[in-house]
Motif scaffolding. Structure first.
Motif, PDB file in Angstrom:
ATOM      1  N   THR A   1       0.852  -1.180   0.000  1.00 45.01           N
ATOM      2  CA  THR A   1       0.000   0.000   0.000  1.00 45.01           C
ATOM      3  C   THR A   1       0.891   1.233   0.000  1.00 45.01           C
ATOM      4  OG1 THR A   1      -1.759  -1.183   1.148  1.00 45.01           O
ATOM      5  CG2 THR A   1      -1.831   1.228   1.241  1.00 45.01           C
ATOM      6  N   PHE A   2       0.544   2.188  -0.852  1.00 48.27           N
ATOM      7  CA  PHE A   2       1.384   3.354  -1.082  1.00 48.27           C
ATOM      8  C   PHE A   2       0.543   4.630  -0.998  1.00 48.27           C
ATOM      9  CE2 PHE A   2       2.757  -0.309  -3.483  1.00 48.27           C
ATOM     10  CZ  PHE A   2       4.081  -0.462  -3.102  1.00 48.27           C
ATOM     11  N   HIS A   3       1.120   5.681  -0.459  1.00 45.12           N
ATOM     12  CA  HIS A   3       0.466   6.982  -0.385  1.00 45.12           C
ATOM     13  C   HIS A   3       0.978   7.840  -1.544  1.00 45.12           C
ATOM     14  CE1 HIS A   3      -1.261   6.042   3.482  1.00 45.12           C
ATOM     15  NE2 HIS A   3      -0.084   5.563   3.841  1.00 45.12           N
ATOM     16  N   VAL A   4       0.196   8.815  -1.949  1.00 39.65           N
ATOM     17  CA  VAL A   4       0.567   9.679  -3.067  1.00 39.65           C
ATOM     18  C   VAL A   4       0.654  11.126  -2.592  1.00 39.65           C
ATOM     19  CG1 VAL A   4      -0.531   8.136  -4.730  1.00 39.65           C
ATOM     20  CG2 VAL A   4      -1.824  10.080  -3.833  1.00 39.65           C
ATOM     21  N   GLN A   5       1.259  11.957  -3.434  1.00 38.60           N
ATOM     22  CA  GLN A   5       1.332  13.382  -3.149  1.00 38.60           C
ATOM     23  C   GLN A   5      -0.072  13.982  -3.257  1.00 38.60           C
ATOM     24  OE1 GLN A   5       4.062  15.053  -6.002  1.00 38.60           O
ATOM     25  NE2 GLN A   5       5.677  13.613  -5.459  1.00 38.60           N
ATOM     26  N   PRO A   6      -0.333  15.064  -2.527  1.00 40.50           N
ATOM     27  CA  PRO A   6      -1.633  15.721  -2.652  1.00 40.50           C
ATOM     28  C   PRO A   6      -1.912  16.073  -4.121  1.00 40.50           C
ATOM     29  CG  PRO A   6      -0.393  16.660  -0.834  1.00 40.50           C
ATOM     30  CD  PRO A   6       0.540  15.739  -1.571  1.00 40.50           C
ATOM     31  N   ASN A   7      -3.163  15.907  -4.535  1.00 41.29           N
ATOM     32  CA  ASN A   7      -3.520  16.142  -5.931  1.00 41.29           C
ATOM     33  C   ASN A   7      -4.977  16.555  -6.021  1.00 41.29           C
ATOM     34  OD1 ASN A   7      -5.119  13.438  -6.680  1.00 41.29           O
ATOM     35  ND2 ASN A   7      -3.360  12.882  -5.395  1.00 41.29           N
ATOM     36  N   ASP A   8      -5.384  16.970  -7.206  1.00 41.90           N
ATOM     37  CA  ASP A   8      -6.757  17.399  -7.448  1.00 41.90           C
ATOM     38  C   ASP A   8      -7.560  16.270  -8.080  1.00 41.90           C
ATOM     39  OD1 ASP A   8      -6.418  20.035  -6.503  1.00 41.90           O
ATOM     40  OD2 ASP A   8      -5.497  20.627  -8.403  1.00 41.90           O
ATOM     41  N   PHE A   9      -8.861  16.474  -8.170  1.00 41.67           N
ATOM     42  CA  PHE A   9      -9.728  15.511  -8.844  1.00 41.67           C
ATOM     43  C   PHE A   9      -9.328  15.411 -10.307  1.00 41.67           C
ATOM     44  CE2 PHE A   9     -12.340  16.341  -5.157  1.00 41.67           C
ATOM     45  CZ  PHE A   9     -12.936  15.113  -4.918  1.00 41.67           C
ATOM     46  N   SER A  10      -9.335  14.194 -10.844  1.00 41.56           N
ATOM     47  CA  SER A  10      -8.951  13.977 -12.241  1.00 41.56           C
ATOM     48  C   SER A  10      -9.747  12.820 -12.837  1.00 41.56           C
ATOM     49  CB  SER A  10      -7.453  13.706 -12.352  1.00 41.56           C
ATOM     50  OG  SER A  10      -7.094  12.608 -11.556  1.00 41.56           O
ATOM     51  N   ARG A  11      -9.826  12.828 -14.146  1.00 46.67           N
ATOM     52  CA  ARG A  11     -10.576  11.794 -14.863  1.00 46.67           C
ATOM     53  C   ARG A  11      -9.766  10.516 -15.044  1.00 46.67           C
ATOM     54  NH1 ARG A  11     -13.225  12.238 -20.957  1.00 46.67           N
ATOM     55  NH2 ARG A  11     -13.376   9.985 -21.261  1.00 46.67           N
ATOM     56  N   TYR A  12      -8.465  10.657 -15.276  1.00 48.14           N
ATOM     57  CA  TYR A  12      -7.601   9.509 -15.589  1.00 48.14           C
ATOM     58  C   TYR A  12      -6.568   9.280 -14.497  1.00 48.14           C
ATOM     59  CZ  TYR A  12      -9.185  10.433 -20.392  1.00 48.14           C
ATOM     60  OH  TYR A  12      -9.938  10.656 -21.508  1.00 48.14           O
ATOM     61  N   VAL A  13      -6.263   8.004 -14.258  1.00 50.98           N
ATOM     62  CA  VAL A  13      -5.146   7.599 -13.402  1.00 50.98           C
ATOM     63  C   VAL A  13      -4.365   6.559 -14.184  1.00 50.98           C
ATOM     64  CG1 VAL A  13      -4.436   6.571 -11.211  1.00 50.98           C
ATOM     65  CG2 VAL A  13      -6.510   7.979 -11.304  1.00 50.98           C
ATOM     66  N   ARG A  14      -3.034   6.702 -14.192  1.00 43.11           N
ATOM     67  CA  ARG A  14      -2.207   5.793 -14.985  1.00 43.11           C
ATOM     68  C   ARG A  14      -1.022   5.290 -14.163  1.00 43.11           C
ATOM     69  NH1 ARG A  14       0.448   7.860 -20.603  1.00 43.11           N
ATOM     70  NH2 ARG A  14       1.698   9.145 -19.195  1.00 43.11           N
ATOM     71  N   LEU A  15      -0.782   3.976 -14.246  1.00 43.21           N
ATOM     72  CA  LEU A  15       0.439   3.372 -13.723  1.00 43.21           C
ATOM     73  C   LEU A  15       1.379   3.219 -14.909  1.00 43.21           C
ATOM     74  CD1 LEU A  15       0.963   0.501 -11.258  1.00 43.21           C
ATOM     75  CD2 LEU A  15       2.089   0.419 -13.459  1.00 43.21           C
ATOM     76  N   PHE A  16       2.565   3.793 -14.802  1.00 45.32           N
ATOM     77  CA  PHE A  16       3.546   3.798 -15.884  1.00 45.32           C
ATOM     78  C   PHE A  16       4.801   3.087 -15.380  1.00 45.32           C
ATOM     79  CE2 PHE A  16       6.789   5.630 -18.608  1.00 45.32           C
ATOM     80  CZ  PHE A  16       6.142   5.778 -19.831  1.00 45.32           C
ATOM     81  N   GLN A  17       5.137   1.965 -15.985  1.00 41.92           N
ATOM     82  CA  GLN A  17       6.313   1.182 -15.591  1.00 41.92           C
ATOM     83  C   GLN A  17       7.567   1.870 -16.138  1.00 41.92           C
ATOM     84  OE1 GLN A  17       6.672  -3.406 -15.560  1.00 41.92           O
ATOM     85  NE2 GLN A  17       7.238  -2.786 -17.602  1.00 41.92           N
ATOM     86  N   THR A  18       8.533   2.158 -15.285  1.00 39.47           N
ATOM     87  CA  THR A  18       9.716   2.915 -15.699  1.00 39.47           C
ATOM     88  C   THR A  18      10.980   2.074 -15.835  1.00 39.47           C
ATOM     89  OG1 THR A  18      10.124   3.550 -13.400  1.00 39.47           O
ATOM     90  CG2 THR A  18       8.830   5.078 -14.760  1.00 39.47           C
ATOM     91  N   ASP A  19      10.892   0.785 -15.553  1.00 39.67           N
ATOM     92  CA  ASP A  19      12.033  -0.122 -15.718  1.00 39.67           C
ATOM     93  C   ASP A  19      11.478  -1.546 -15.826  1.00 39.67           C
ATOM     94  OD1 ASP A  19      14.601  -1.126 -15.912  1.00 39.67           O
ATOM     95  OD2 ASP A  19      15.197  -0.599 -13.871  1.00 39.67           O
ATOM     96  N   GLU A  20      12.289  -2.457 -16.316  1.00 40.78           N
ATOM     97  CA  GLU A  20      11.848  -3.851 -16.394  1.00 40.78           C
ATOM     98  C   GLU A  20      11.522  -4.359 -14.991  1.00 40.78           C
ATOM     99  OE1 GLU A  20      14.522  -6.415 -18.430  1.00 40.78           O
ATOM    100  OE2 GLU A  20      14.200  -5.439 -20.354  1.00 40.78           O
TER     101      GLU A  20
END
Length: 140
Positions: free
Chosen positions: A101-120
């Motif tokens: 389980t991970f926490h995120v930086q404060p952010n605003d409401f948004s339509r899209y959420v994306r997980l982007f893999q940055t390494d193998e």
């Protein structure tokens, strides 16, 4: 995904994308191992304000296709992305059916959420994991 509440797309247009929303341990999401693989959640007419998320690793063991480095991004137009979380060489999910389980930086409401893999992934080849679950607020 199946009832059209949200839409899940991936960089490879893999039909297993909807599996990431099924908490049944027998299903999983698979992606190519290269960095730049992504999975996107379109909440359509709704917006979400993400405060955290959980990911459950695949039933394979350590160094067997487990997520290692990624970012979580949000967008309102699907073109411009804001990073709200990042992990590099993260050992948290490197094992059999581990939920991180991970926490995120404060952010605003948004339509899209994306997980982007940055390494193998750990062990290379392909990335497999059981599910991702977002926490936060939903605006209808």
């Amino acid at each position: 995904h199946d009832n059209k509440t949200i839409e899940v797309t991936t960089s490879s247009n893999d039909s297993s994308a909807k599996n990431i929303l099924d908490f049944n341990c027998d299903s999983c999401y698979t992606a190519e191992a290269n960095k730049n693989a992504w999975i996107c959640f379109d909440f359509k007419n709704r917006k979400v304000k993400v405060t955290g998320y959980s990911i459950k690793s695949h039933k394979n063991g350590k160094n067997e296709h487990q997520l290692k480095s990624w970012i979580i991004e949000i967008s309102n137009n699907g073109q411009t992305w804001e990073k709200i979380d990042e992990h590099t060489n993260c050992p948290t999910l490197n094992g059999h059916c581990i939920t991180g389980t991970f926490h995120v930086q404060p952010n605003d409401f948004s339509r899209y959420v994306r997980l982007f893999q940055t390494d193998e992934p750990w062990g290379g080849h392909a990335l497999w994991f059981h599910y991702i679950e977002f926490y936060g607020y939903l605006r209808e």
